[in-house]
Design a protein around this motif. Structure first.
Motif, short mmCIF file in Angstrom:
data_model
loop_
_atom_site.label_atom_id
_atom_site.label_comp_id
_atom_site.label_asym_id
_atom_site.label_seq_id
_atom_site.Cartn_x
_atom_site.Cartn_y
_atom_site.Cartn_z
N MET B 1 45.76 37.45 59.43
CA MET B 1 46.80 36.91 58.54
C MET B 1 47.66 38.07 58.06
O MET B 1 47.17 39.09 57.63
CB MET B 1 46.14 36.24 57.35
CG MET B 1 47.01 35.25 56.67
SD MET B 1 46.00 34.06 55.74
CE MET B 1 44.69 35.09 55.07
N LEU B 23 41.93 38.59 51.88
CA LEU B 23 43.32 38.60 52.32
C LEU B 23 43.57 39.72 53.32
O LEU B 23 44.50 39.64 54.13
CB LEU B 23 44.26 38.77 51.11
CG LEU B 23 44.05 37.78 49.97
CD1 LEU B 23 45.09 38.03 48.88
CD2 LEU B 23 44.12 36.35 50.45
N LEU B 24 42.76 40.75 53.23
CA LEU B 24 42.90 41.89 54.15
C LEU B 24 41.53 42.53 54.29
O LEU B 24 40.84 42.76 53.28
CB LEU B 24 43.89 42.92 53.57
CG LEU B 24 44.14 44.15 54.44
CD1 LEU B 24 45.17 43.83 55.52
CD2 LEU B 24 44.65 45.32 53.59
N VAL B 31 40.83 43.42 50.51
CA VAL B 31 41.61 42.80 49.43
C VAL B 31 41.16 41.36 49.33
O VAL B 31 41.13 40.64 50.33
CB VAL B 31 43.13 42.87 49.71
CG1 VAL B 31 43.90 42.19 48.60
CG2 VAL B 31 43.58 44.32 49.89
#
Lengths: 110, 110
Positions: B1, B23-24, B31
């Motif tokens: 993503m 998210l990362l 993250v």
């Protein structure tokens, strides 16, 4: 510095330059707050960074363009982006009427 | 993503458990978005993490306590904290009436 508020110490009026504040500096990671007030990257300027970046826009709005894309991405609060090392990009515009606050993580990929 | 909005896909009603979304994920950095809806750490439970953490509360409110401090730190939007590896801490409470959204960075110090 061990704790603080992201929205402390904001410029009270638009300024000529963007503000950069390092919130955390470690060997592999730097966390930075950026406050923009209408600035954009200079014409034909592209950021080309050795480090990877993960950036989120928290307040305001901005237009960000990647060199490898035609369109300008319009960012609103909460929008985040991963920017791979050397993926060229520029800030086309930031909100001229209110502070735009970014949180940027700069890190080595490996 | 590669890009998304921090406020997308929020629970529409309070839930039993907190939500964690990565998210990362990189070798040296993860993250994570955390969405709390009234949860707290279990009684007498203390987080004791090998990695360092930098965390910011973006929406809602929470009480966070360090083992080496008497007081509970009340966090409001924008408040961020650096948590050194193995500095024991717990979440005393989170807002029972609205989602509390955290952005947490987990990383190795060296």
């Amino acid at each position: 510095m061990e704790s603080q508020n992201l929205y402390d110490g904001l410029p009270t009026a638009p300024e000529t330059d963007e503000h950069f504040d390092s919130l955390l500096t470690k060997p592999n990671l730097r966390v930075e707050r950026i406050v923009s007030s209408g600035q954009a990257s200079p014409p034909d300027f592209w950021y080309d960074q050795c480090e990877a970046e993960w950036v989120v826009l928290l307040k305001g709005s901005a237009g960000l363009r990647f060199f490898d894309e035609e369109r300008v991405r319009e960012l609103k609060p909460g929008d985040w982006l991963y920017i791979a090392p050397h993926r060229r990009h520029r800030v086309e515009w930031t909100d001229a009427h209110a502070a735009t606050i970014w949180l940027a993580l700069h890190f080595h990929e490996t």
